[in-house]
Design a protein around this motif. Structure first.
Motif, short mmCIF file in Angstrom:
data_model
loop_
_atom_site.label_atom_id
_atom_site.label_comp_id
_atom_site.label_asym_id
_atom_site.label_seq_id
_atom_site.Cartn_x
_atom_site.Cartn_y
_atom_site.Cartn_z
N GLU A 1 0.84 -1.20 0.00
CA GLU A 1 0.00 0.00 0.00
C GLU A 1 0.87 1.25 0.00
OE1 GLU A 1 -3.95 1.64 2.31
OE2 GLU A 1 -2.52 0.43 3.43
N ILE A 2 1.93 1.25 0.80
CA ILE A 2 2.86 2.39 0.83
C ILE A 2 3.52 2.55 -0.53
CG2 ILE A 2 5.04 3.20 1.81
CD1 ILE A 2 4.12 1.91 4.49
N SER A 3 3.99 1.46 -1.11
CA SER A 3 4.63 1.51 -2.42
C SER A 3 3.66 2.02 -3.49
CB SER A 3 5.15 0.13 -2.81
OG SER A 3 6.13 -0.31 -1.93
N PHE A 4 2.42 1.55 -3.41
CA PHE A 4 1.42 1.98 -4.38
C PHE A 4 1.16 3.48 -4.27
CE2 PHE A 4 -3.03 2.86 -5.47
CZ PHE A 4 -3.03 2.44 -6.80
N ASN A 5 1.04 3.98 -3.04
CA ASN A 5 0.80 5.41 -2.85
C ASN A 5 1.97 6.24 -3.38
OD1 ASN A 5 -1.70 5.00 -1.69
ND2 ASN A 5 -0.90 4.93 0.39
N ILE A 6 3.19 5.78 -3.16
CA ILE A 6 4.37 6.48 -3.69
C ILE A 6 4.34 6.46 -5.21
CG2 ILE A 6 6.88 6.37 -3.89
CD1 ILE A 6 6.92 5.42 -0.95
N ALA A 7 3.99 5.31 -5.79
CA ALA A 7 3.94 5.20 -7.25
C ALA A 7 2.88 6.14 -7.83
CB ALA A 7 3.65 3.76 -7.65
N VAL A 8 1.76 6.25 -7.17
CA VAL A 8 0.70 7.15 -7.64
C VAL A 8 1.18 8.60 -7.60
CG1 VAL A 8 -1.57 8.11 -7.05
CG2 VAL A 8 -1.24 5.64 -7.10
N GLN A 9 1.85 8.98 -6.53
CA GLN A 9 2.37 10.34 -6.43
C GLN A 9 3.40 10.62 -7.52
OE1 GLN A 9 3.91 10.53 -2.46
NE2 GLN A 9 1.91 10.75 -1.51
N GLU A 10 4.29 9.68 -7.77
CA GLU A 10 5.31 9.86 -8.81
C GLU A 10 4.65 9.93 -10.19
OE1 GLU A 10 8.55 10.56 -8.45
OE2 GLU A 10 8.08 10.63 -6.32
N TYR A 11 3.63 9.12 -10.41
CA TYR A 11 2.92 9.15 -11.69
C TYR A 11 2.24 10.49 -11.90
CZ TYR A 11 -0.24 7.75 -15.42
OH TYR A 11 -0.94 7.68 -16.61
N GLU A 12 1.63 11.04 -10.84
CA GLU A 12 1.00 12.35 -10.95
C GLU A 12 2.03 13.43 -11.24
OE1 GLU A 12 -1.12 12.72 -7.27
OE2 GLU A 12 -2.81 11.51 -7.99
N LYS A 13 3.21 13.34 -10.61
CA LYS A 13 4.28 14.30 -10.90
C LYS A 13 4.72 14.19 -12.35
CE LYS A 13 6.33 14.43 -6.27
NZ LYS A 13 7.51 14.05 -5.47
N GLN A 14 4.83 12.96 -12.84
CA GLN A 14 5.25 12.75 -14.24
C GLN A 14 4.20 13.32 -15.20
OE1 GLN A 14 8.15 11.61 -15.25
NE2 GLN A 14 7.65 11.75 -17.39
N LEU A 15 2.92 13.11 -14.91
CA LEU A 15 1.86 13.67 -15.75
C LEU A 15 1.91 15.19 -15.75
CD1 LEU A 15 -1.25 11.43 -14.98
CD2 LEU A 15 0.11 11.50 -17.08
N ASP A 16 2.13 15.78 -14.59
CA ASP A 16 2.23 17.23 -14.49
C ASP A 16 3.42 17.74 -15.30
OD1 ASP A 16 1.28 19.72 -13.46
OD2 ASP A 16 3.01 19.73 -12.08
N PHE A 17 4.55 17.04 -15.19
CA PHE A 17 5.73 17.42 -15.97
C PHE A 17 5.46 17.34 -17.46
CE2 PHE A 17 9.52 16.05 -18.27
CZ PHE A 17 10.35 17.14 -18.06
N GLU A 18 4.83 16.26 -17.90
CA GLU A 18 4.52 16.10 -19.33
C GLU A 18 3.56 17.19 -19.81
OE1 GLU A 18 5.78 13.98 -21.57
OE2 GLU A 18 7.09 13.09 -20.06
N LYS A 19 2.60 17.56 -18.95
CA LYS A 19 1.66 18.62 -19.32
C LYS A 19 2.39 19.95 -19.49
CE LYS A 19 -1.08 20.97 -16.50
NZ LYS A 19 -2.04 21.27 -15.46
N ASN A 20 3.26 20.27 -18.52
CA ASN A 20 4.03 21.51 -18.61
C ASN A 20 4.97 21.51 -19.80
OD1 ASN A 20 2.80 22.57 -16.34
ND2 ASN A 20 4.37 21.80 -14.95
N LYS A 21 5.55 20.36 -20.10
CA LYS A 21 6.45 20.24 -21.25
C LYS A 21 5.68 20.49 -22.55
CE LYS A 21 9.34 16.84 -23.61
NZ LYS A 21 9.72 15.44 -23.66
N ALA A 22 4.48 19.90 -22.65
CA ALA A 22 3.66 20.09 -23.85
C ALA A 22 3.25 21.56 -24.01
CB ALA A 22 2.42 19.19 -23.78
#
Length: 114
Positions: free
Chosen positions: A50-71
């Motif tokens: 559960e802890i690993s999953f929550n960390i993965a979700v946070q990192e995925y959201e950061k990556q999506l935000d980065f990709e949005k800003n890059k676009a």
């Protein structure tokens, strides 16, 4: 003698039943301890997952935000490039109309990336 034999037989049966019940209760107790250990391990694994999953979700959201800003940045940069190319071509057309530039190979117009 017959009562003595029956009494001995009953005592042996009772003793056998007590032994069987004791062995059975030991087996059940051992089985419950083993099951409890497995359950505790599964709970620990679940919490770690559960802890690993929550960390993965946070990192995925950061990556999506980065990709949005890059676009957004790339879109803005592309629009700026298009404006520069349009302006440069208009200037070039005006210069050609005036007859100042005859050879395109000697043109000083350079499009660069920002």
């Amino acid at each position: 003698m017959f009562t003595n034999l029956i009494s001995k037989f009953n005592t042996n049966i009772l003793l056998g039943i007590i032994v069987v019940v004791g062995v059975y209760s030991y087996f059940i107790s051992s089985s419950l301890d083993s099951t409890k250990e497995k359950l505790n391990k599964k709970e620990k694994d679940y919490k770690e997952l559960e802890i690993s999953f929550n960390i993965a979700v946070q990192e995925y959201e950061k990556q999506l935000d980065f990709e949005k800003n890059k676009a957004i940045f790339e879109t803005t940069t592309l629009k700026e490039k298009e404006n520069v190319v349009r302006a440069a071509s208009k200037v070039k057309e005006e210069v050609i109309k005036r007859g100042e530039v005859k050879d395109e190979k000697n043109s000083d117009f350079i499009v660069t990336k920002f």
